[in-house]
Design a protein around this motif. Structure first.
Motif, PDB file in Angstrom:
ATOM      1  N   SER A   1      79.317  78.546 102.160  1.00 34.01           N
ATOM      2  CA  SER A   1      79.967  77.992 100.982  1.00 34.01           C
ATOM      3  C   SER A   1      81.048  76.983 101.355  1.00 34.01           C
ATOM      4  O   SER A   1      81.115  75.883 100.791  1.00 34.01           O
ATOM      5  CB  SER A   1      80.569  79.123 100.147  1.00 34.01           C
ATOM      6  N   SER A   2      81.897  77.344 102.318  1.00 33.65           N
ATOM      7  CA  SER A   2      83.013  76.461 102.680  1.00 33.65           C
ATOM      8  C   SER A   2      82.537  75.179 103.338  1.00 33.65           C
ATOM      9  O   SER A   2      83.210  74.149 103.265  1.00 33.65           O
ATOM     10  CB  SER A   2      83.992  77.196 103.600  1.00 33.65           C
ATOM     11  N   ASN A   3      81.359  75.223 103.985  1.00 40.43           N
ATOM     12  CA  ASN A   3      80.809  74.025 104.617  1.00 40.43           C
ATOM     13  C   ASN A   3      79.757  73.334 103.747  1.00 40.43           C
ATOM     14  O   ASN A   3      79.106  72.390 104.202  1.00 40.43           O
ATOM     15  CB  ASN A   3      80.209  74.384 105.982  1.00 40.43           C
ATOM     16  N   LYS A   4      79.596  73.850 102.512  1.00 41.67           N
ATOM     17  CA  LYS A   4      78.665  73.256 101.539  1.00 41.67           C
ATOM     18  C   LYS A   4      77.263  73.110 102.129  1.00 41.67           C
ATOM     19  O   LYS A   4      76.618  72.059 102.023  1.00 41.67           O
ATOM     20  CB  LYS A   4      79.197  71.906 101.043  1.00 41.67           C
ATOM     21  N   LEU A   5      76.781  74.178 102.750  1.00 44.39           N
ATOM     22  CA  LEU A   5      75.466  74.176 103.379  1.00 44.39           C
ATOM     23  C   LEU A   5      74.457  74.909 102.503  1.00 44.39           C
ATOM     24  O   LEU A   5      74.764  75.945 101.909  1.00 44.39           O
ATOM     25  CB  LEU A   5      75.528  74.859 104.746  1.00 44.39           C
ATOM     26  N   THR A   6      73.258  74.351 102.427  1.00 45.30           N
ATOM     27  CA  THR A   6      72.143  75.007 101.746  1.00 45.30           C
ATOM     28  C   THR A   6      71.019  75.148 102.765  1.00 45.30           C
ATOM     29  O   THR A   6      70.112  74.307 102.849  1.00 45.30           O
ATOM     30  CB  THR A   6      71.671  74.190 100.534  1.00 45.30           C
ATOM     31  N   PRO A   7      71.056  76.185 103.575  1.00 48.63           N
ATOM     32  CA  PRO A   7      70.118  76.281 104.696  1.00 48.63           C
ATOM     33  C   PRO A   7      68.757  76.827 104.282  1.00 48.63           C
ATOM     34  O   PRO A   7      68.602  77.451 103.228  1.00 48.63           O
ATOM     35  CB  PRO A   7      70.823  77.267 105.626  1.00 48.63           C
ATOM     36  N   ASP A   8      67.774  76.577 105.132  1.00 48.49           N
ATOM     37  CA  ASP A   8      66.515  77.307 105.063  1.00 48.49           C
ATOM     38  C   ASP A   8      66.705  78.616 105.815  1.00 48.49           C
ATOM     39  O   ASP A   8      67.638  78.770 106.617  1.00 48.49           O
ATOM     40  CB  ASP A   8      65.392  76.486 105.695  1.00 48.49           C
ATOM     41  N   LYS A   9      65.801  79.560 105.571  1.00 47.62           N
ATOM     42  CA  LYS A   9      65.911  80.868 106.205  1.00 47.62           C
ATOM     43  C   LYS A   9      64.537  81.328 106.657  1.00 47.62           C
ATOM     44  O   LYS A   9      63.570  81.281 105.888  1.00 47.62           O
ATOM     45  CB  LYS A   9      66.516  81.880 105.226  1.00 47.62           C
ATOM     46  N   THR A  10      64.442  81.756 107.907  1.00 50.02           N
ATOM     47  CA  THR A  10      63.167  82.224 108.438  1.00 50.02           C
ATOM     48  C   THR A  10      62.956  83.693 108.077  1.00 50.02           C
ATOM     49  O   THR A  10      63.865  84.376 107.592  1.00 50.02           O
ATOM     50  CB  THR A  10      63.119  82.064 109.966  1.00 50.02           C
ATOM     51  N   ALA A  11      61.762  84.179 108.359  1.00 53.63           N
ATOM     52  CA  ALA A  11      61.442  85.576 108.061  1.00 53.63           C
ATOM     53  C   ALA A  11      62.326  86.542 108.844  1.00 53.63           C
ATOM     54  O   ALA A  11      62.590  87.660 108.398  1.00 53.63           O
ATOM     55  CB  ALA A  11      59.970  85.847 108.369  1.00 53.63           C
ATOM     56  N   SER A  12      62.808  86.111 110.002  1.00 50.41           N
ATOM     57  CA  SER A  12      63.648  86.980 110.832  1.00 50.41           C
ATOM     58  C   SER A  12      65.082  87.070 110.325  1.00 50.41           C
ATOM     59  O   SER A  12      65.850  87.925 110.761  1.00 50.41           O
ATOM     60  CB  SER A  12      63.660  86.471 112.275  1.00 50.41           C
TER      61      SER A  12
END
Length: 305
Positions: free
Chosen positions: A171-182
């Motif tokens: 949130s603080s770095n304004k990131l919208t990451p992808d996420k793997t199954a792991s």
């Protein structure tokens, strides 16, 4: 937590040039910032302590606040008059203080190497005693049971706080990451070209690892190491290499090397389950999430037999 660290860091810098220290055992000097009522720490007591470690000229060396976890230790009989254990013996639970310790004594008695950028006679430790478990007259088995109960509670809290820390970082770095199954989070800043590696390929890559607080703890890049204050003149700084599909580092890095092509630049936000887990080690406390910047330089395909 960062606000506390910044406050104590400011105290260390200010005190490095002041003369308000009291005389402690041998050549130790100290100032107690917060003095709470209660019994002083005794040999054998179990402690939870936050610390900031700096040189006399203010150069940063280490801090438990960067990992987000205090250190746990058993109070020892001092190794030499005026060492850090002698200083802790002046404190009680809740106290904070700065100790100036004679570095010559540490070198001679403990064989501690002098940091390359250290100037002056002293090293400074600013400590905050978070918890004291008094040994008192408890038997060994009873005392160990109490300590283990405390550590189990700390671990449970660490487990609960880890996703909070990760979400706060995103949130603080304004990131919208992808996420793997792991469970690995990643943000691609440069896509690269071609296919990713396959098991057996040799992958060359640059990396910078940091705690989720932002403090860099390792890097393959010399300029980054110098800027972060972790440069080691003995070490050779160059891209690392790994055989894709063979465990070499932490699971998150091993997974990433199979996912991204040459030329890719990614930021990995790594849960502890894909790093050093619930046990941790001397450098990474249990349930410590990490952040890695990774650049895949080259992929050399495995030669067919």
């Amino acid at each position: 937590m960062n606000q506390i660290m910044h406050l104590l860091t400011g105290i260390v810098i200010l005190l490095a040039g002041c003369t308000g220290y009291k005389k402690g055992p041998a050549d130790m000097q100290y100032i107690i910032h917060n003095d709470h009522p209660g019994a002083h720490i005794q040999n054998g007591d179990y402690l939870s302590v936050h610390f900031i470690h700096r040189t006399q000229n203010g150069a940063f060396l280490a801090s438990s606040y960067e990992t987000g976890h205090p250190v746990f230790l058993e109070q020892q009989k001092p190794f030499f008059a005026g060492d850090i254990f002698a200083g802790l013996g002046l404190l009680s639970e809740g106290d904070s203080a700065t100790f100036m310790l004679n570095f010559d004594s540490m070198q001679i008695i403990l064989n501690v190497p002098r940091p390359a950028h250290a100037k002056g006679k002293y090293l400074l430790f600013t400590v905050k005693v978070e918890k004291v478990i008094p040994r008192n007259n408890m038997t060994d088995s009873t005392f160990q049971k109490v300590v283990q109960q405390f550590l189990a509670a700390e671990a449970a809290n660490g487990r609960l706080q880890e996703p909070v820390k990760i979400n706060r970082y995103l949130s603080s770095n304004k990131l919208t990451p992808d996420k793997t199954a792991s469970g690995l989070y990643y943000v691609v800043s440069k896509k690269g070209n071609g296919p990713p590696s396959t098991p057996g390929d040799t992958v060359q890559f640059e990396y910078t690892g940091r705690y989720i607080t932002g403090k860099i703890f390792d890097t393959s890049n010399k300029d980054t190491a110098i800027k972060a204050g972790i440069y080691d003149e003995v070490r050779s700084y160059r891209p690392d290499s790994s055989i894709a599909g063979l465990p070499k580092t932490i699971p998150a890095i091993d997974e990433a090397l199979l996912r991204f092509p040459a030329g890719a630049c990614v930021t990995l936000i790594i849960p502890s389950a894909l790093a050093y887990g619930e046990t941790g080690n001397s450098m990474f406390p249990p349930f410590t999430p990490l952040v890695f910047d990774l650049e895949v330089k080259t992929i050399k395909k495995r030669q067919s037999k």
